[in-house]
Write an enzyme that holds these catalytic residues in place. Structure first.
Site, PDB file in Angstrom:
ATOM      1  N   GLU A 102      11.359  12.049  37.666  1.00 45.07           N
ATOM      2  CA  GLU A 102       9.464  10.849  37.279  1.00 45.07           C
ATOM      3  C   GLU A 102       9.944   9.872  37.756  1.00 45.07           C
ATOM      4  OE1 GLU A 102      11.457  10.108  33.614  1.00 45.07           O
ATOM      5  OE2 GLU A 102       9.228   9.397  32.648  1.00 45.07           O
ATOM      6  N   ILE A 125      18.347  17.484  37.846  1.00 42.36           N
ATOM      7  CA  ILE A 125      19.116  18.543  36.779  1.00 42.36           C
ATOM      8  C   ILE A 125      18.482  18.634  35.565  1.00 42.36           C
ATOM      9  CG2 ILE A 125      20.956  18.115  37.890  1.00 42.36           C
ATOM     10  CD1 ILE A 125      22.178  16.603  34.945  1.00 42.36           C
ATOM     11  N   ASP A 126      17.404  17.355  34.796  1.00 50.11           N
ATOM     12  CA  ASP A 126      16.789  17.332  33.469  1.00 50.11           C
ATOM     13  C   ASP A 126      15.601  18.260  33.423  1.00 50.11           C
ATOM     14  OD1 ASP A 126      18.640  15.387  32.764  1.00 50.11           O
ATOM     15  OD2 ASP A 126      17.126  13.886  32.581  1.00 50.11           O
ATOM     16  N   ARG A 161      39.450  24.213  16.026  1.00 47.58           N
ATOM     17  CA  ARG A 161      39.175  22.701  16.348  1.00 47.58           C
ATOM     18  C   ARG A 161      37.094  23.324  16.597  1.00 47.58           C
ATOM     19  NH1 ARG A 161      42.645  20.295  20.138  1.00 47.58           N
ATOM     20  NH2 ARG A 161      43.955  19.368  18.965  1.00 47.58           N
ATOM     21  N   MET A 168      23.827  16.784  29.890  1.00 43.37           N
ATOM     22  CA  MET A 168      22.848  15.465  30.350  1.00 43.37           C
ATOM     23  C   MET A 168      21.356  15.871  29.598  1.00 43.37           C
ATOM     24  SD  MET A 168      23.333  13.565  33.578  1.00 43.37           S
ATOM     25  CE  MET A 168      24.170  11.975  33.821  1.00 43.37           C
ATOM     26  N   ARG A 170      17.887  13.129  28.486  1.00 46.08           N
ATOM     27  CA  ARG A 170      17.718  12.081  28.028  1.00 46.08           C
ATOM     28  C   ARG A 170      16.246  12.650  27.379  1.00 46.08           C
ATOM     29  NH1 ARG A 170      17.134   7.426  33.075  1.00 46.08           N
ATOM     30  NH2 ARG A 170      16.495   9.571  33.729  1.00 46.08           N
ATOM     31  N   GLU A 221      22.299  14.405  25.317  1.00 39.93           N
ATOM     32  CA  GLU A 221      22.017  12.550  25.787  1.00 39.93           C
ATOM     33  C   GLU A 221      21.878  12.166  24.587  1.00 39.93           C
ATOM     34  OE1 GLU A 221      22.915  11.237  29.581  1.00 39.93           O
ATOM     35  OE2 GLU A 221      20.727  12.353  30.391  1.00 39.93           O
ATOM     36  N   ARG A 274      25.763  16.899  38.382  1.00 42.87           N
ATOM     37  CA  ARG A 274      25.185  16.232  39.257  1.00 42.87           C
ATOM     38  C   ARG A 274      25.806  16.163  41.060  1.00 42.87           C
ATOM     39  NH1 ARG A 274      22.418  10.606  37.527  1.00 42.87           N
ATOM     40  NH2 ARG A 274      22.883  10.472  39.662  1.00 42.87           N
TER      41      ARG A 274
END
Ligand code: F6P
Length: 340
Positions: A102, A125-126, A161, A168, A170, A221, A274
């Site tokens: 970006e 990677i996003d 559990r 990742m 954002r 994340e 990454r």
């Protein structure tokens, strides 16, 4: 033809494969010269270069990271645009191929609008750059996250559990959605679909009641709670003043444990996603992108970004990279929900 190449922003697997493809195509098909700039836009502003030849890109196809180095430098934030113009003149380059996300492509788009010759190659990677179905690095990150989820399954089951796996992403949940689907996650939390913590806990409890000994929740994340349902702590800003991410799973874990009674453990995959060698899929995409970028340059089609849509390599306007983060598709999230 004399072209420059840079890699900017966060690194990812497959960058070297793009660089190699650019050099091989430029030299092999067009007899062009290729100059590599060090550390993204920083190297363009400072004129820090290295010659890229078929010999210097030998053996890098499978290597993670970037032989050129990378940084988040942005000429528009640092008053460096005149220095960029000067570098074009000093080095007599016909144009630049910027491999970035970006921020890097955003700067490239502004430069193209100001008449500088630049072509973009989307990587992150996003996977959230608009105008392309895929970005270099995404496939590898999904594989890393899927492998991690597979491993967490067995230990989760042994100990009865709840495992929270933070990946990742954002502004978009591409990695979470794909790795969650591939890894059989019991719930996937993404930025695009605000989650209600009570609903997450209800789902986990209902699995318990149905006799499931464990649950796996994948959380991006940047996942956002429904306002008022949970307060995500702030993680401050990075060296450049951009918000930091990474840690939401740690904030969620005690709350979920308290509400469900499930022993809860957290895995934050972070930069492992990454690093390292790119998957075959990423190497192929990177190679196709690199070759296509050189073809655009040879045809004087500056101001474009290479892209892939419906499996076909195509182009998009560089300005598309400014259109905000590309969201996950609704239909794919609905497929994942079948398994929640
Ligand atoms: O843009 C890719 C990305 O991996 C984000 O998902 C993540 O928040 C960010 O980079 C972290 O970057 P860095 O720690 O390198 O600044």
């Amino acid at each position: 033809m004399r072209i420059g190449v840079l890699t900017g922003g966060g690194d990812c697997p497959g960058l070297n494969a793009v660089i190699r493809a650019i050099v091989r195509k430029a030299v092999g098909t067009y007899g062009a010269e290729v100059i590599g700039f060090r550390d993204g836009w920083q190297g363009v502003m400072e004129g820090e270069v290295e010659e890229l030849t078929v010999a210097t890109v030998h053996g890098i196809l499978h290597r993670g990271g970037t032989i050129l180095g990378s940084s988040g430098a942005n000429p528009y934030h640092e008053g460096g645009i005149d220095r960029v113009r000067q570098t074009y003149r000093d080095l007599a380059i016909d144009g630049l191929i910027a491999i970035g996300g970006e921020g890097t492509l955003g700067a490239a788009a502004h430069m193209a609008a100001e008449g500088l010759a630049v072509i973009g190659v989307p990587k992150t990677i996003d996977n959230d750059i608009p105008g392309t179905d895929r970005c270099v690095g995404f496939h590898t990150a999904v594989q890393v996250a899927t492998d991690a989820i597979d491993r967490l399954h067995s230990t989760a089951e042994s100990h009865n559990r709840l495992m929270l796996v933070e990946v990742m992403g954002r502004s978009s949940g591409w990695i979470a959605l794909h790795a969650g689907l591939a890894g059989g996650a019991d719930m996937i939390l993404v930025p695009e679909r605000p989650f209600d913590l009570e609903q997450v806990c209800r789902h986990v409890r209902s699995r318990q009641l149905r006799g499931h000994r464990f649950s796996i929740v994948v959380v991006a994340e940047g996942a956002t709670p429904v306002p008022g349902s949970f307060e995500v702590p702030s993680y401050g800003v990075d060296e450049r003043g951009f918000p930091r991410y990474g840690g939401i799973a740690h904030a969620l874990a005690p709350e979920i444990a308290a509400r469900t009674g499930f022993e809860t453990r957290v895995t934050v995959l972070g930069h492992v996603q990454r690093g390292g060698t790119p998957t075959a899929e990423d190497r192929v995409l990177a190679t196709r992108f690199g070759v296509a970028a050189v073809d655009l340059a040879a045809r004087d089609r500056w101001g474009r970004m290479v892209a892939i849509r419906g499996g076909e390599i195509t182009g998009a306007a560089l300005g598309d990279a400014l259109a905000g983060a590309a969201s996950i598709p609704d239909d794919l999230y609905e497929v994942a929900e079948v398994f929640f």
